[in-house]
Design a protein around this motif. Structure first.
Motif, PDB file in Angstrom:
ATOM      1  N   HIS A  33       0.837  -1.113  -0.007  1.00  0.00           N
ATOM      2  CA  HIS A  33       0.153   0.089  -0.023  1.00  0.00           C
ATOM      3  C   HIS A  33       0.723   1.216  -0.036  1.00  0.00           C
ATOM      4  O   HIS A  33       0.501   2.007  -0.606  1.00  0.00           O
ATOM      5  N   LEU A  34       2.166   1.270   0.863  1.00  0.00           N
ATOM      6  CA  LEU A  34       2.732   2.526   0.895  1.00  0.00           C
ATOM      7  C   LEU A  34       3.471   2.945  -0.444  1.00  0.00           C
ATOM      8  O   LEU A  34       3.157   3.974  -0.902  1.00  0.00           O
ATOM      9  N   LEU A  38       2.872   6.103  -2.815  1.00  0.00           N
ATOM     10  CA  LEU A  38       3.591   7.034  -3.083  1.00  0.00           C
ATOM     11  C   LEU A  38       3.648   7.206  -4.831  1.00  0.00           C
ATOM     12  O   LEU A  38       3.912   8.268  -5.386  1.00  0.00           O
ATOM     13  N   TYR A  39       3.602   6.075  -5.419  1.00  0.00           N
ATOM     14  CA  TYR A  39       3.715   5.865  -6.971  1.00  0.00           C
ATOM     15  C   TYR A  39       2.792   6.730  -7.433  1.00  0.00           C
ATOM     16  O   TYR A  39       2.599   7.400  -8.506  1.00  0.00           O
ATOM     17  N   LEU A  40       1.512   6.551  -6.804  1.00  0.00           N
ATOM     18  CA  LEU A  40       0.076   7.241  -7.585  1.00  0.00           C
ATOM     19  C   LEU A  40       0.395   8.672  -7.302  1.00  0.00           C
ATOM     20  O   LEU A  40      -0.095   9.388  -8.175  1.00  0.00           O
ATOM     21  N   LEU A  41       1.210   9.294  -6.054  1.00  0.00           N
ATOM     22  CA  LEU A  41       1.054  10.461  -5.870  1.00  0.00           C
ATOM     23  C   LEU A  41       2.133  11.057  -7.086  1.00  0.00           C
ATOM     24  O   LEU A  41       1.912  11.896  -7.797  1.00  0.00           O
ATOM     25  N   ILE A  45       0.171  13.782  -9.431  1.00  0.00           N
ATOM     26  CA  ILE A  45       0.159  15.146  -9.155  1.00  0.00           C
ATOM     27  C   ILE A  45       0.465  15.966 -10.373  1.00  0.00           C
ATOM     28  O   ILE A  45       0.141  17.061 -10.467  1.00  0.00           O
ATOM     29  N   PRO A  46       1.297  15.658 -11.339  1.00  0.00           N
ATOM     30  CA  PRO A  46       1.597  16.558 -12.482  1.00  0.00           C
ATOM     31  C   PRO A  46       0.378  16.414 -13.349  1.00  0.00           C
ATOM     32  O   PRO A  46      -0.028  17.652 -13.675  1.00  0.00           O
ATOM     33  N   PHE A  47      -0.527  15.316 -13.536  1.00  0.00           N
ATOM     34  CA  PHE A  47      -1.929  15.525 -14.000  1.00  0.00           C
ATOM     35  C   PHE A  47      -2.649  16.656 -13.193  1.00  0.00           C
ATOM     36  O   PHE A  47      -3.339  17.403 -14.231  1.00  0.00           O
TER      37      PHE A  47
ATOM     38  N   ALA B 103      -6.158   1.153  -9.935  1.00  0.00           N
ATOM     39  CA  ALA B 103      -4.767   1.396  -9.894  1.00  0.00           C
ATOM     40  C   ALA B 103      -3.821   1.386 -10.961  1.00  0.00           C
ATOM     41  O   ALA B 103      -3.163   2.023 -11.511  1.00  0.00           O
ATOM     42  N   ARG B 104      -4.270  -0.009 -11.702  1.00  0.00           N
ATOM     43  CA  ARG B 104      -3.418  -0.091 -12.888  1.00  0.00           C
ATOM     44  C   ARG B 104      -3.553   0.957 -13.933  1.00  0.00           C
ATOM     45  O   ARG B 104      -2.635   1.586 -14.403  1.00  0.00           O
TER      46      ARG B 104
END
Lengths: 292, 291
Positions: A33-34, A38-41, A45-47, B103-104
């Motif tokens: 999850h962590l 982090l990767y989702l952020l 964030i750029p989008f 998520a993917r």
């Protein structure tokens, strides 16, 4: 050939989860999850930043703008001509999609279903094209395009995009065709179909995910192509979205709102298309297409 | 399969034609131009000059060596980081969890964004007056007015991060596809033998992924070497040619100074270097020799 066909017709095996146990594992938070959060952020964030600039009235700095404005979209779409660039990109994207998909289907079928002299050389040539630097071919390509009268023409850009995308699309497609059992086609031919009828009636319907994957690949590639469009279309009425954006990068260094709105216009179609087809892409690649 | 012999040739004919006109002929033509003095603006000087362009390139052009070195650094750093992050990401989204499909789709989405658009987005993020660093400065982190693209000390990492944003999903998608072909019983057998998570990753996952890793790193290395859009629009090769790659240098020779002859020689050099390292890489990695 009188045997009944027992091979299952499914093209794609269901993905097997590597571990089935559904225990409460505290290390899952650190492992899963962590890093995912982090990767989702990092991805989003750029989008989000682009969206905020596109919807925020000029001069404001709020991170969650309210009320939002569409003035930047009006500026780029009507004022700078992104409406026209959008149309050009759409024509090139769809044109390339159609031509690449049809030719890749033909060639991929030939590679998967026939044995012919020169087959290995052809396959090797297809692979070698992946090493050709498109950017470094600009000089001779420019000469060819000039002599053929294809400068400042959307058709010319479709041809250039097609030429550079077709080899990989064809390799992918031959993998997809190989995954459709040949026995089905042979059975239809025993029943009196011509090879062509058998292909359209039996094989083509099975290839629907492949057509979606290869077609959208081609569309995204053409939609995003910058160098060819920059070099071969210097007249503003033939600009594509990436070219329009690149000028916006230079010209509107202070007008971030316009840049962001132009970016949203360029991003929305491909990101939406990709969100839908990425599933087919992963399935198709894992069904063996990547092994050629 | 028995068949009339013309059918496969007819089917690949359009592809062959396009490849001959737009790929084979241009390469031959670049080879020919590379042996000539050919400048569009000075056509009266055009002539066959043998290997003069290559002599000039190797011995009199420091920018050739500088751009080549930067290309090498760019490829190694980008491909290395993209591979590691892409593998981690693929492993994460291969797990079962709620919302995995969403998520993917989200983490893969930058793959569909063009180089120019990536530049546009990151210029918004990096800009010194309203960018993300200004925002952080307001929260007390870092200094206000930081211009990461204008500062020679930060321009390289800033460009690398921008390309990572777009490049990692490529590896994640390819490796995820390959992860899904690993038979589950291999993991179960390893677990029965008492192998821990790390041990299973090293002895089952990595060996299985080897060919996919070799192929994807090779394709990506070629692609990153040739990648022009992003660097061209983000830094333009600056500041002071610090981020000029070889293809960017070629494009500038061709577009700005119309020096087709010398630009072609640079292209041939790039092509030869790519081919050499690709063959070397495939040999060293023993691609396709997996038992």
């Amino acid at each position: 050939m009188t045997q009944t066909i027992t091979r299952p017709a499914t093209v794609v095996p269901p993905p097997a989860p590597p571990r089935r146990k559904k225990h409460r594992d505290p290390s899952r938070f650190v492992r899963l999850h962590l890093p995912l959060a982090l990767y989702l952020l990092f991805t989003l964030i750029p989008f989000y930043w682009m969206l905020v600039f596109a919807l925020r009235p000029a001069g404001e700095t709020a991170l969650v703008p309210w009320p939002i404005t569409f003035e930047h979209f009006d500026t780029v779409w009507n004022g700078i001509g992104f409406g026209l660039f959008f149309r050009n990109s759409l024509i090139i994207g769809i044109g390339t999609l159609v031509v690449v998909t049809v030719f890749a289907l033909m060639g991929g079928y030939a590679l998967a279903r026939f044995k012919f002299r020169g087959q290995r050389v052809f396959l090797l040539a297809l692979l070698c094209t992946q090493f050709i630097p498109g950017a470094m071919m600009l000089i001779p390509l420019f000469v060819i395009f000039k002599n053929a009268g294809l400068l400042n023409s959307l058709t010319g850009l479709v041809i250039a995009d097609t030429a550079f995308q077709l080899p990989l699309a064809l390799i992918l497609m031959s993998g997809f065709v190989r995954n459709v059992p040949v026995e089905l086609e042979e059975a239809a031919m025993v029943d009196g179909c011509t090879r062509l009828r058998a292909f359209f009636a039996v094989t083509l319907p099975q290839l629907r995910p492949a057509l979606v994957a290869v077609g959208s690949f081609a569309f995204i590639g053409a939609w995003n192509n910058f160098l060819f469009a920059l070099m071969f279309a210097s007249r503003q009425d033939k600009f594509t979205l990436p070219v329009g954006l690149s000028y916006a990068l230079g010209e509107f260094n202070t007008d971030f709102g316009a840049l962001a709105a132009g970016g949203v216009v360029a991003a929305v179609p491909v990101v939406l298309v990709f969100a839908v087809v990425q599933r087919f892409l992963v399935q198709g690649l894992s069904a063996g297409a990547v092994k050629g | 399969m028995r068949t009339r012999t013309w059918a496969p040739y007819a089917l690949i004919a359009p592809t062959l034609l396009l490849m001959a006109v737009f790929l084979v002929y241009p390469i031959a033509s670049v080879g020919w131009f590379s042996l000539r003095q050919h400048t569009v603006t000075q056509p009266w000087k055009n002539a066959f000059i043998g290997l003069e362009n290559f002599r000039r390139m190797l011995f009199e052009d420091p920018l050739f060596w500088q751009s080549l070195m930067f290309s090498a650094k760019w490829v190694v750093v980008e491909v290395g980081l993209q591979l590691v992050l892409g593998l981690v990401l693929a492993l994460i989204v291969n797990e079962t969890f709620i919302g995995r499909a969403v998520a993917r789709a989200l983490v893969f989405s930058p793959w569909a964004v063009s180089g120019v658009l990536t530049t546009g987005i990151w210029i918004l993020l990096y800009n010194p007056s309203t960018g993300v660093f200004q925002q952080l400065a307001q929260w007390g982190i870092g200094d206000p007015g930081t211009s990461v693209l204008g500062d020679p000390a930060t321009v390289f990492p800033a460009t690398v991060v921008t390309e990572l944003w777009r490049g990692v999903p490529f590896f994640a998608i390819l490796l995820l596809a390959d992860l899904q072909t690993i038979p589950n019983d291999l993991y179960e057998a390893a677990a029965v033998d008492g192998a821990g998570r790390w041990r299973r990753f090293v002895s089952v996952t990595l060996p299985h992924l080897r060919d996919a890793i070799v192929l994807s790193t090779l394709l990506r290395a070629v692609w990153e070497f040739n990648n022009v859009d992003l660097i061209y629009t983000l830094t333009g090769g600056g500041p002071a040619n610090q981020t000029t790659t070889l293809p960017l240098y070629v494009a500038r020779k061709a577009v700005d100074s119309h020096d087709f002859g010398y630009g072609s020689a640079l292209t041939m050099a790039g092509f030869a270097i790519l081919l050499f390292f690709s063959v070397l890489y495939l040999r060293l990695s023993k691609f396709g020799s997996r038992a």
